[in-house]
Design a protein around this motif. Structure first.
Motif, PDB file in Angstrom:
ATOM      1  N   ILE A   5      29.032  -3.921 -25.895  1.00  0.00           N
ATOM      2  CA  ILE A   5      27.590  -4.158 -25.772  1.00  0.00           C
ATOM      3  C   ILE A   5      27.280  -5.641 -25.941  1.00  0.00           C
ATOM      4  N   ALA A   6      27.956  -6.292 -26.897  1.00  0.00           N
ATOM      5  CA  ALA A   6      27.722  -7.725 -27.116  1.00  0.00           C
ATOM      6  C   ALA A   6      28.123  -8.542 -25.890  1.00  0.00           C
ATOM      7  N   VAL A   7      29.271  -8.219 -25.290  1.00  0.00           N
ATOM      8  CA  VAL A   7      29.710  -8.943 -24.089  1.00  0.00           C
ATOM      9  C   VAL A   7      28.757  -8.687 -22.933  1.00  0.00           C
ATOM     10  N   ALA A   8      28.288  -7.438 -22.782  1.00  0.00           N
ATOM     11  CA  ALA A   8      27.340  -7.118 -21.715  1.00  0.00           C
ATOM     12  C   ALA A   8      26.042  -7.890 -21.883  1.00  0.00           C
ATOM     13  N   LEU A   9      25.556  -7.977 -23.112  1.00  0.00           N
ATOM     14  CA  LEU A   9      24.333  -8.748 -23.365  1.00  0.00           C
ATOM     15  C   LEU A   9      24.553 -10.236 -23.097  1.00  0.00           C
ATOM     16  N   PHE A  10      25.746 -10.732 -23.426  1.00  0.00           N
ATOM     17  CA  PHE A  10      26.052 -12.150 -23.204  1.00  0.00           C
ATOM     18  C   PHE A  10      25.937 -12.516 -21.726  1.00  0.00           C
ATOM     19  N   PHE A  11      26.371 -11.611 -20.841  1.00  0.00           N
ATOM     20  CA  PHE A  11      26.316 -11.883 -19.410  1.00  0.00           C
ATOM     21  C   PHE A  11      24.986 -11.468 -18.784  1.00  0.00           C
ATOM     22  N   THR A  12      24.272 -10.546 -19.409  1.00  0.00           N
ATOM     23  CA  THR A  12      23.050 -10.015 -18.810  1.00  0.00           C
ATOM     24  C   THR A  12      21.813 -10.815 -19.190  1.00  0.00           C
ATOM     25  N   LEU A  13      21.743 -11.294 -20.419  1.00  0.00           N
ATOM     26  CA  LEU A  13      20.537 -11.963 -20.893  1.00  0.00           C
ATOM     27  C   LEU A  13      20.149 -13.186 -20.063  1.00  0.00           C
ATOM     28  N   PRO A  14      21.089 -14.025 -19.600  1.00  0.00           N
ATOM     29  CA  PRO A  14      20.662 -15.142 -18.729  1.00  0.00           C
ATOM     30  C   PRO A  14      19.940 -14.675 -17.474  1.00  0.00           C
ATOM     31  N   PHE A  15      20.392 -13.588 -16.860  1.00  0.00           N
ATOM     32  CA  PHE A  15      19.714 -13.062 -15.676  1.00  0.00           C
ATOM     33  C   PHE A  15      18.330 -12.527 -16.026  1.00  0.00           C
ATOM     34  N   VAL A  16      18.221 -11.880 -17.191  1.00  0.00           N
ATOM     35  CA  VAL A  16      16.918 -11.391 -17.631  1.00  0.00           C
ATOM     36  C   VAL A  16      15.967 -12.556 -17.875  1.00  0.00           C
ATOM     37  N   PHE A  17      16.483 -13.633 -18.467  1.00  0.00           N
ATOM     38  CA  PHE A  17      15.651 -14.812 -18.714  1.00  0.00           C
ATOM     39  C   PHE A  17      15.152 -15.427 -17.410  1.00  0.00           C
ATOM     40  N   VAL A  18      16.042 -15.535 -16.424  1.00  0.00           N
ATOM     41  CA  VAL A  18      15.645 -16.097 -15.123  1.00  0.00           C
ATOM     42  C   VAL A  18      14.593 -15.204 -14.474  1.00  0.00           C
ATOM     43  N   LEU A  19      14.785 -13.893 -14.531  1.00  0.00           N
ATOM     44  CA  LEU A  19      13.835 -12.974 -13.913  1.00  0.00           C
ATOM     45  C   LEU A  19      12.469 -13.053 -14.584  1.00  0.00           C
ATOM     46  N   LEU A  20      12.437 -13.078 -15.914  1.00  0.00           N
ATOM     47  CA  LEU A  20      11.159 -13.145 -16.624  1.00  0.00           C
ATOM     48  C   LEU A  20      10.466 -14.482 -16.379  1.00  0.00           C
ATOM     49  N   THR A  21      11.213 -15.570 -16.362  1.00  0.00           N
ATOM     50  CA  THR A  21      10.615 -16.881 -16.110  1.00  0.00           C
ATOM     51  C   THR A  21      10.037 -16.958 -14.700  1.00  0.00           C
ATOM     52  N   SER A  22      10.690 -16.277 -13.750  1.00  0.00           N
ATOM     53  CA  SER A  22      10.188 -16.310 -12.372  1.00  0.00           C
ATOM     54  C   SER A  22       8.855 -15.608 -12.226  1.00  0.00           C
ATOM     55  N   LEU A  23       8.477 -14.786 -13.200  1.00  0.00           N
ATOM     56  CA  LEU A  23       7.213 -14.040 -13.145  1.00  0.00           C
ATOM     57  C   LEU A  23       6.151 -14.646 -14.047  1.00  0.00           C
ATOM     58  N   MET A  24       6.389 -15.844 -14.574  1.00  0.00           N
ATOM     59  CA  MET A  24       5.414 -16.516 -15.428  1.00  0.00           C
ATOM     60  C   MET A  24       4.564 -17.481 -14.619  1.00  0.00           C
ATOM     61  N   SER A  25       3.484 -17.916 -15.228  1.00  0.00           N
ATOM     62  CA  SER A  25       2.680 -18.978 -14.627  1.00  0.00           C
ATOM     63  C   SER A  25       3.360 -20.315 -14.857  1.00  0.00           C
ATOM     64  N   ASP A  26       2.878 -21.342 -14.183  1.00  0.00           N
ATOM     65  CA  ASP A  26       3.493 -22.661 -14.297  1.00  0.00           C
ATOM     66  C   ASP A  26       3.425 -23.196 -15.722  1.00  0.00           C
TER      67      ASP A  26
ATOM     68  N   SER B  39       6.688 -22.986 -22.022  1.00  0.00           N
ATOM     69  CA  SER B  39       6.472 -22.608 -23.419  1.00  0.00           C
ATOM     70  C   SER B  39       7.676 -21.834 -23.948  1.00  0.00           C
ATOM     71  N   ARG B  40       7.561 -21.417 -25.209  1.00  0.00           N
ATOM     72  CA  ARG B  40       8.630 -20.647 -25.843  1.00  0.00           C
ATOM     73  C   ARG B  40       8.472 -19.144 -25.642  1.00  0.00           C
ATOM     74  N   ASP B  41       7.446 -18.733 -24.950  1.00  0.00           N
ATOM     75  CA  ASP B  41       7.223 -17.303 -24.721  1.00  0.00           C
ATOM     76  C   ASP B  41       8.315 -16.745 -23.811  1.00  0.00           C
ATOM     77  N   LEU B  42       8.778 -15.557 -24.170  1.00  0.00           N
ATOM     78  CA  LEU B  42       9.824 -14.909 -23.382  1.00  0.00           C
ATOM     79  C   LEU B  42       9.277 -13.837 -22.446  1.00  0.00           C
ATOM     80  N   ILE B  43       8.108 -13.297 -22.760  1.00  0.00           N
ATOM     81  CA  ILE B  43       7.494 -12.255 -21.944  1.00  0.00           C
ATOM     82  C   ILE B  43       6.286 -12.847 -21.224  1.00  0.00           C
ATOM     83  N   PRO B  44       6.170 -12.665 -19.917  1.00  0.00           N
ATOM     84  CA  PRO B  44       5.007 -13.214 -19.187  1.00  0.00           C
ATOM     85  C   PRO B  44       3.693 -12.630 -19.697  1.00  0.00           C
ATOM     86  N   HIS B  45       2.692 -13.505 -19.850  1.00  0.00           N
ATOM     87  CA  HIS B  45       1.347 -13.029 -20.223  1.00  0.00           C
ATOM     88  C   HIS B  45       0.732 -12.256 -19.058  1.00  0.00           C
TER      89      HIS B  45
END
Length: 297
Positions: A38-59, A64-70
């Motif tokens: 599970i730790a190895v899976a999270l290590f490889f998966t979290l960067p993709f999750v971060f990119v996906l969430l950032t792509s859905l944020m405003s400029d 900011s330090r927010d991880l979830i889009p408002h």
């Protein structure tokens, strides 16, 4: 009375200390292995999750330090597609990756077949030359190659200097296919020749159907390389925006004084999505082909 009631059930003896210890050890090993997985899976998966969430944020929120889009800005993807030249980069990347993969596979199969199944003088030397070409960094020959394609053939500003050489084989693809073809028993080839098949017909009718996993692995390796290639398009196509690929075109989302990270991440997701989908649907053949190449030397 005993006959009417039947034989009383035998009482099972309680587990011994050694059995309880072995059971506890097996349980701890199971927990440790799955926790590590599970730790190895999270290590490889979290960067993709971060990119996906950032792509859905405003400029503004992307910095900011927010991880979830408002607010979920799905319009970022539409804005990326509206970027001048983005569809052209898609077309160029598909041509480069698709045509390059076909040329590499078609040109590498006969060489790999000859190195795996033919007996001729200098075969081992030829194989060593192929392996030595794998060890040669492309940066070593980039200057004379650029001078040849740009000055002699006047093909700078296009992707043809990257596509045409693939029609003459690739060292890594030849080696990988050769390793896979050695796992095919020689009896099949000999039986085909006894039935009157020539070398070409034996290759097409007997060897290729059995080598589909290896061919799929080579094709996927080449497709992923061409799709993600940044160095080659930068050298040969940087002067012509109409010949840019997706990997090089992402640079245009970075400005000199300001970078729209939400749009950059949205474009990154669109670039990664085809590769992830291709690997998802072809992973069985890919893993099988890569695994079987090491069965026999």
């Amino acid at each position: 009375m005993t006959q009417l009631l039947g034989k009383p059930p035998e009482l099972k003896a309680p587990p011994s200390l050694a059995e309880r210890t072995a059971h506890r050890r097996a349980l701890l090993e199971w927990i440790a292995i799955h926790s590590l997985g599970i730790a190895v899976a999270l290590f490889f998966t979290l960067p993709f999750v971060f990119v996906l969430l950032t792509s859905l944020m405003s400029d503004t929120q992307a910095l900011s330090r927010d991880l979830i889009p408002h607010t979920w800005e799905w319009g970022n993807y539409a804005e990326v597609f509206d970027t001048p030249g983005f569809l052209t980069w898609w077309r160029n990347t598909l041509i480069y990756a698709g045509l390059g993969t076909v040329l590499t596979v078609v040109s590498s199969i006969p060489v790999a077949y000859a190195l795996a199944k033919f007996r001729f003088r200098g075969r081992n030397l030829t194989l060593m030359l192929v392996i030595s070409m794998m060890m040669l960094p492309p940066q070593v020959v980039i200057i004379p190659m650029y001078l040849f394609w740009a000055k002699q053939l006047d093909l700078s500003g296009t992707l043809w200097p990257l596509i045409i050489p693939m029609a003459f084989g690739d060292a890594f693809s030849i080696f990988l296919l050769r390793q896979f073809l050695t796992t095919i028993p020689d009896e099949y080839v000999d039986a085909a020749k006894v039935d009157g098949c020539g070398d070409l017909r034996t290759l097409l009718k007997v060897v290729l159907p059995m080598a589909r996993p290896g061919i799929a692995a080579v094709a996927l390796f080449q497709f992923f390389y061409a799709w993600n290639d940044y160095f080659g398009p930068q050298i040969y196509a940087s002067e012509n925006p109409g010949a840019w690929t997706l990997s090089y075109g992402l640079e245009s989302f970075k400005g000199a004084h300001h970078t729209d990270w939400n749009l950059t991440m949205a474009a990154t997701v669109l670039v990664m999505a085809p590769v992830i989908l291709v690997f998802f649907f072809a992973q069985k053949a890919f893993v099988e082909g890569v695994t079987l190449t090491g069965v026999k030397g």
